[in-house]
Every structure is written in C-alpha cells, then in structure tokens.
Design a protein around this motif. Structure first.
Motif, mmCIF file in Angstrom:
data_model
loop_
_atom_site.group_PDB
_atom_site.id
_atom_site.type_symbol
_atom_site.label_atom_id
_atom_site.label_comp_id
_atom_site.label_asym_id
_atom_site.label_seq_id
_atom_site.Cartn_x
_atom_site.Cartn_y
_atom_site.Cartn_z
ATOM 1 N N ASP A 124 47.570 55.239 45.999
ATOM 2 C CA ASP A 124 47.576 53.899 46.582
ATOM 3 C C ASP A 124 46.197 53.282 46.404
ATOM 4 N N GLY A 125 46.136 52.138 45.722
ATOM 5 C CA GLY A 125 44.822 51.554 45.546
ATOM 6 C C GLY A 125 44.805 50.294 44.723
ATOM 7 N N ALA A 126 43.575 49.820 44.503
ATOM 8 C CA ALA A 126 43.312 48.611 43.741
ATOM 9 C C ALA A 126 42.218 48.915 42.727
ATOM 10 N N VAL A 127 42.435 48.500 41.486
ATOM 11 C CA VAL A 127 41.494 48.760 40.403
ATOM 12 C C VAL A 127 41.134 47.436 39.742
ATOM 13 N N VAL A 128 39.833 47.178 39.584
ATOM 14 C CA VAL A 128 39.369 46.030 38.804
ATOM 15 C C VAL A 128 38.323 46.555 37.828
ATOM 16 N N LEU A 129 38.622 46.418 36.538
ATOM 17 C CA LEU A 129 37.718 46.880 35.498
ATOM 18 C C LEU A 129 37.278 45.695 34.652
ATOM 19 N N GLY A 130 36.051 45.772 34.154
ATOM 20 C CA GLY A 130 35.533 44.711 33.310
ATOM 21 C C GLY A 130 34.810 45.259 32.109
ATOM 22 N N SER A 131 34.756 44.456 31.066
ATOM 23 C CA SER A 131 34.034 44.813 29.856
ATOM 24 C C SER A 131 33.415 43.546 29.274
ATOM 25 N N ALA A 132 32.267 43.729 28.631
ATOM 26 C CA ALA A 132 31.636 42.606 27.945
ATOM 27 C C ALA A 132 31.417 42.960 26.484
ATOM 28 N N ALA A 133 32.262 43.818 25.952
ATOM 29 C CA ALA A 133 32.144 44.231 24.550
ATOM 30 C C ALA A 133 32.235 43.000 23.649
ATOM 31 N N GLY A 134 31.362 42.940 22.693
ATOM 32 C CA GLY A 134 31.348 41.808 21.776
ATOM 33 C C GLY A 134 30.857 40.519 22.403
ATOM 34 N N GLY A 135 30.225 40.614 23.582
ATOM 35 C CA GLY A 135 29.705 39.435 24.250
ATOM 36 C C GLY A 135 30.756 38.580 24.944
ATOM 37 N N ARG A 136 31.993 39.063 24.993
ATOM 38 C CA ARG A 136 33.087 38.320 25.636
ATOM 39 C C ARG A 136 33.538 39.074 26.881
ATOM 40 N N PRO A 137 33.174 38.598 28.074
ATOM 41 C CA PRO A 137 33.555 39.314 29.288
ATOM 42 C C PRO A 137 35.052 39.196 29.574
ATOM 43 N N GLN A 138 35.633 40.327 30.001
ATOM 44 C CA GLN A 138 37.041 40.372 30.371
ATOM 45 C C GLN A 138 37.192 41.198 31.642
ATOM 46 N N LEU A 139 38.195 40.883 32.405
ATOM 47 C CA LEU A 139 38.536 41.630 33.615
ATOM 48 C C LEU A 139 40.013 41.972 33.585
ATOM 49 N N ILE A 140 40.335 43.140 34.124
ATOM 50 C CA ILE A 140 41.724 43.522 34.342
ATOM 51 C C ILE A 140 41.814 44.071 35.753
ATOM 52 N N ALA A 141 42.759 43.552 36.518
ATOM 53 C CA ALA A 141 43.021 44.038 37.874
ATOM 54 C C ALA A 141 44.406 44.657 37.886
ATOM 55 N N SER A 142 44.498 45.849 38.468
ATOM 56 C CA SER A 142 45.761 46.563 38.536
ATOM 57 C C SER A 142 45.900 47.154 39.939
ATOM 58 N N PHE A 143 46.891 46.680 40.680
ATOM 59 C CA PHE A 143 47.066 47.078 42.073
ATOM 60 C C PHE A 143 48.393 47.800 42.255
ATOM 61 N N THR A 144 48.406 48.800 43.119
ATOM 62 C CA THR A 144 49.661 49.479 43.431
ATOM 63 C C THR A 144 50.512 48.583 44.345
ATOM 64 N N ARG A 145 51.780 48.880 44.411
ATOM 65 C CA ARG A 145 52.694 48.108 45.258
ATOM 66 C C ARG A 145 52.218 48.141 46.716
ATOM 67 N N SER A 146 51.699 49.281 47.174
ATOM 68 C CA SER A 146 51.236 49.367 48.570
ATOM 69 C C SER A 146 50.050 48.440 48.815
ATOM 70 N N ALA A 147 49.193 48.239 47.809
ATOM 71 C CA ALA A 147 48.072 47.300 47.954
ATOM 72 C C ALA A 147 48.599 45.873 48.085
ATOM 73 N N VAL A 148 49.607 45.536 47.287
ATOM 74 C CA VAL A 148 50.221 44.206 47.354
ATOM 75 C C VAL A 148 50.899 44.010 48.706
ATOM 76 N N ASP A 149 51.561 45.047 49.196
ATOM 77 C CA ASP A 149 52.226 44.969 50.500
ATOM 78 C C ASP A 149 51.234 44.727 51.634
ATOM 79 N N ARG A 150 49.965 45.053 51.393
ATOM 80 C CA ARG A 150 48.920 44.835 52.401
ATOM 81 C C ARG A 150 48.251 43.469 52.237
ATOM 82 N N GLY A 151 48.788 42.634 51.369
ATOM 83 C CA GLY A 151 48.290 41.265 51.236
ATOM 84 C C GLY A 151 47.401 41.009 50.036
ATOM 85 N N LEU A 152 47.176 42.004 49.191
ATOM 86 C CA LEU A 152 46.331 41.807 48.016
ATOM 87 C C LEU A 152 47.151 41.260 46.846
ATOM 88 N N SER A 153 46.524 40.442 46.034
ATOM 89 C CA SER A 153 47.131 39.918 44.814
ATOM 90 C C SER A 153 46.126 40.074 43.680
#
Length: 154
Positions: A76-105
């Motif tokens: 059960d958890g929330a993951v936010v990862l980022g990368s700036a490879a090639g000078g282009r920053p990106q983020l990916i957020a991946s949350f479990t269903r239980s995290a969403v049930d607790r009000g996270l999006s």
C-alpha cells in the motif's frame, strides 16, 4: 528525494534534512536494484508508505517500469519518480488503490509538481505522468509532490 543514478536526498526526513542514497549504472542496474532500495527508504505518512525519488533513467518507459515495480513492492503506497535525462524533466506518479481510497489522486499530485517545473500533466487517480521545461527544478518538484501527499494524508 533519493536519487538512483546520481546524488540526491533520502525519503524519510523533511526535504531540507535529507541525506543522499545514490545508484550508479545504467537503466538495467537501476531497474534491478532500485525497487528494493527505494522501498527500504520509503517514508510513512499516516500508515501509508510514500516514495519520491529522482532516477537517472534514459526514457519514460524505464521510469514507468520502475514506478510499477516500486508500487508493487510497497504493497500500500504512493510512488512519484522523476528524471531529467536529456535535459527534459518528467514525472510519473503511481498510487495503489488503497492510497486513492484515502483521498490521494496521482493526477492531482503530478499536476502540482509539474507546475514547479513550468509544465503540466495528467492521468488517472492511480497513475499519471507529467513533463516540464526546467530540469533544474526537478528536485523541488519531487519535494512538492512529497509534501502534497503528506498534507493530503494529515
């Protein structure tokens, strides 16, 4: 946020007090060893495990794969990862269903974080992606995501 593939900061302490766990090596090494390291360094807020980290991976697909592996390893958890490879920053957020049930999006969190980098993003409550214009602001964007998660769980 911790950094896989470079220098950075750890997950369990407030942003300004973090020490730097780091990984060196290519994407395959990070994908193999990264999930266990990130899960071990996960912060816990109101019983939910939270991972925010900078990962020096070469493309979005590797970042997405790593986020999926970390989310699966967390339980059960929330993951936010980022990368700036090639000078282009990106983020990916991946949350479990239980995290969403607790009000996270994931979409809401990633939009807030992307704004720090001069970008935008979107997705679903369980998974979202974003890009930005200012790679120098990636660490600040990851801290923004971590604090937004913590605040939502308070």
């Amino acid at each position: 946020p911790p950094v896989l593939g470079g220098g950075g900061v750890g997950a369990a302490l407030p942003p300004r007090e973090r020490a730097a766990p780091a990984f060196r090596g290519g994407g395959a090494a990070i994908l193999a060893a990264g999930p266990a390291r990130l899960v071990a360094d996960a912060a816990t807020h109101d019983g939910l495990k939270v991972v925010t980290a900078r990962c020096e991976l070469s493309d979005r697909d590797q970042l997405l794969e790593l986020s999926d592996r970390v989310r699966s390893a967390l339980g059960d958890g929330a993951v936010v990862l980022g990368s700036a490879a090639g000078g282009r920053p990106q983020l990916i957020a991946s949350f479990t269903r239980s995290a969403v049930d607790r009000g996270l999006s994931a979409a809401e969190i990633v939009k807030q974080a992307a704004a720090v980098m001069g970008g935008g993003g979107g997705g679903r409550d369980t998974m979202a992606q974003a890009g930005g214009k200012d790679a120098a602001k990636l660490d600040e964007a990851l801290e923004t995501a971590h604090e937004a998660i913590r605040a939502k769980l308070s």
